[in-house]
Design a protein around this motif. Structure first.
Motif, PDB file in Angstrom:
ATOM      1  N   TRP A 217      53.905  42.092  33.569  1.00  0.00           N
ATOM      2  CA  TRP A 217      52.762  42.128  33.440  1.00  0.00           C
ATOM      3  C   TRP A 217      52.285  42.559  31.569  1.00  0.00           C
ATOM      4  O   TRP A 217      52.671  43.607  31.366  1.00  0.00           O
ATOM      5  N   LYS A 274      51.589  38.538  34.936  1.00  0.00           N
ATOM      6  CA  LYS A 274      50.712  39.070  35.397  1.00  0.00           C
ATOM      7  C   LYS A 274      49.398  40.038  34.786  1.00  0.00           C
ATOM      8  O   LYS A 274      50.084  40.693  33.809  1.00  0.00           O
ATOM      9  N   THR A 276      48.098  43.700  34.528  1.00  0.00           N
ATOM     10  CA  THR A 276      47.574  44.571  34.872  1.00  0.00           C
ATOM     11  C   THR A 276      46.395  44.615  35.190  1.00  0.00           C
ATOM     12  O   THR A 276      45.913  45.187  36.110  1.00  0.00           O
ATOM     13  N   PRO A 279      44.841  42.427  38.516  1.00  0.00           N
ATOM     14  CA  PRO A 279      46.484  41.658  39.547  1.00  0.00           C
ATOM     15  C   PRO A 279      45.755  40.448  40.266  1.00  0.00           C
ATOM     16  O   PRO A 279      46.433  40.155  41.045  1.00  0.00           O
TER      17      PRO A 279
END
Ligand code: ADP
Ligand code: ASP
Ligand code: MG
Length: 440
Positions: A217, A274, A276, A279
């Protein structure tokens, strides 16, 4: 179990730490790897440089300033009085260690100990915050299980055994937090996995526990098809194979530490990138799927030195390349690119620590030309060398100055060497033409 890694920006503000809580708090048990808060490791490196240069006043000023910023974050993060006090006491302990370092003679070991403090700070603070918010979190100290061997590779057997014992003795929790980046070396001293190494921590743990998935992330919605720091109109790529991701990471896509996919590719553990801060965005899935072909993305690696080795005796002489390569082997210097002609070999290195010694050896039998400040631009994608669209590359080359080109070394990579001052222009041109933002 999944392993989720959150980078510096993701733990860099109270708001982002709250996003992290929402992302991880889904009722599933998981391992969470955290980096230092953004900017902290750079500050710690700067403090250590001040110590090396005997700039003690500057060093203490930086330590105190950094401590003040942590006190503000703690006050905003932890309203629970007891936890607030407990975390401040822990953080003061770390800053005392830093103050004491200033009185010690500089060594690489001291630097390793200084830069390790950032991840100790962030993990302690976030664990306390999660507990304050009612999320059961337990801390797994990375220095109990993360270890590299004498070649600086992760010692996977040691890590597997020690991760298990650390995990088994930890208090039962939903979220098991650990420090990215830091480790012990083969002598048991504090070391690290190099800058950006928390990604590597996550996949090493992923491999050690045969995780179902590793998630990285960060502050962007996945791997983009070009470097968004330099190029306009880049796009996220939804799927990459392990091979493609490894090439892009090695050749400078900062979103991944160069060795991120190494521990998980043979185990076929998928890696998901991904954002943060967003999301919902799909991000990038890295797995074994090779179905798409053609140029998918490009990346650039700076700090490259090109060496041209010319020798009359190379003509029809076998054994010449062996002689050249042996010198690089003796000085443990990896070669990235290589091209040959009848009278010369050109190659590139990125570690020029032993350059002078290498040149002294080469000069015994060849004439040498050295070009510093070069960048390798790497075009990555399956079957990129055979793809019908790749011909466009050769039309673009008339507009950019190329020092070397490596085509066909593998089917998945075409590398161009350019002077670093031409890098951004070249990346932008390649981006516009190859990704069809502009037609030729
Ligand atoms: P973290 O602190 O979360 O580890 P990093 O700064 O190490 O984050 O990596 C994310 C950054 O990598 C992005 O903000 C972006 O600027 C940079 N980056 C460089 N190349 C790429 C790329 N091809 N795709 C996405 N991000 C990239
Ligand atoms: N904090 C370390 C660094 O800044 C490791 C990481 O962020 O991955 O390099
Ligand atoms: Mg990173």
């Amino acid at each position: 179990m999944k392993v989720l890694k959150f980078g510096g920006t993701s733990v860099g503000s109270v708001e982002n730490i709250a996003n992290v809580k929402t992302i991880i708090n889904d009722g599933e048990k998981k391992v969470v790897v955290l980096s230092a808060m953004s900017g902290t490791t750079n500050q710690l490196v700067a403090i250590s440089n001040h110590i090396a240069n005997k700039e003690f006043v500057e060093a203490i000023e930086k330590v105190n300033k950094l401590h003040d910023t942590y006190v503000v974050v703690i006050d905003n993060l932890l309203s629970h009085a007891v936890l607030n006090k407990e975390v401040k006491t822990y953080v003061s302990g770390i800053f005392n260690v830093l103050v004491e370092s200033i009185n010690k003679p500089y060594s690489v070991q001291l630097e390793n100990e200084i830069v390790a403090q950032g991840e100790l700070l962030s993990t302690y603070m976030v664990t306390s915050y999660l507990n304050q918010e009612g999320v059961k979190a337990s801390l797994l100290p990375a220095l109990e299980f993360m270890r590299i061997d004498e070649h600086k590779d992760p010692d996977l057997n040691y890590i597997k055994a020690h991760f298990k014992s650390t995990f088994d003795k930890a208090e039962d929790a939903e979220i098991y937090i650990t420090q990215g980046f830091i480790c012990l070396d083969d002598k048991g001293k504090i070391s690290n996995l190099q800058r950006g190494g928390s990604d590597f921590t996550a996949t090493i743990i992923g491999a050690a526990i045969h995780a179902e998935e590793v998630q990285i992330w960060t502050d962007i919605d996945g791997m983009h098809n070009n470097d968004p720091r330099y190029v306009e109109n880049t796009r996220p790529i939804s799927n990459l194979s392990f091979d493609e991701a490894a090439e892009l990471a090695y050749f400078g896509a900062k979103i991944l530490h160069p060795q991120t996919v190494t521990p998980v590719r043979s185990l076929n553990i998928p890696v998901r990138l991904k954002n943060t801060m967003n999301p919902e965005a799909y991000g990038t899935l890295i797995n074994n799927d090779h179905s798409e072909t053609g140029v998918k993305a490009m990346a650039a690696k700076d700090g490259i030195t090109a060496i041209k080795i010319k020798s009359g005796r190379m003509l029809q002489a076998h054994g010449f390349l062996r002689k050249v390569f042996e010198i690089f082997e003796v000085y443990e210097t990896a070669i990235d690119m290589i091209t040959t002609s009848e009278v010369a070999v050109s190659l590139t290195i990125d570690d020029d620590k032993n350059l002078d010694k290498i040149l002294a050896e080469l000069e015994k039998f060849a004439t040498i030309e050295v070009d510093k400040n070069q960048s390798i631009i790497c075009l990555v994608g399956h079957s990129v060398v055979n793809h019908q669209e790749t011909y466009k590359l050769f039309q673009i080359l008339q507009d950019v100055k190329i020092r070397m080109i490596s085509y066909g070394g593998s089917n998945n990579n075409i590398s161009l060497l350019v002077d670093t001052k031409n890098k951004i222009n070249t990346l932008q041109k390649l981006n516009d033409y190859l990704f069809e933002l502009v037609t030729l």
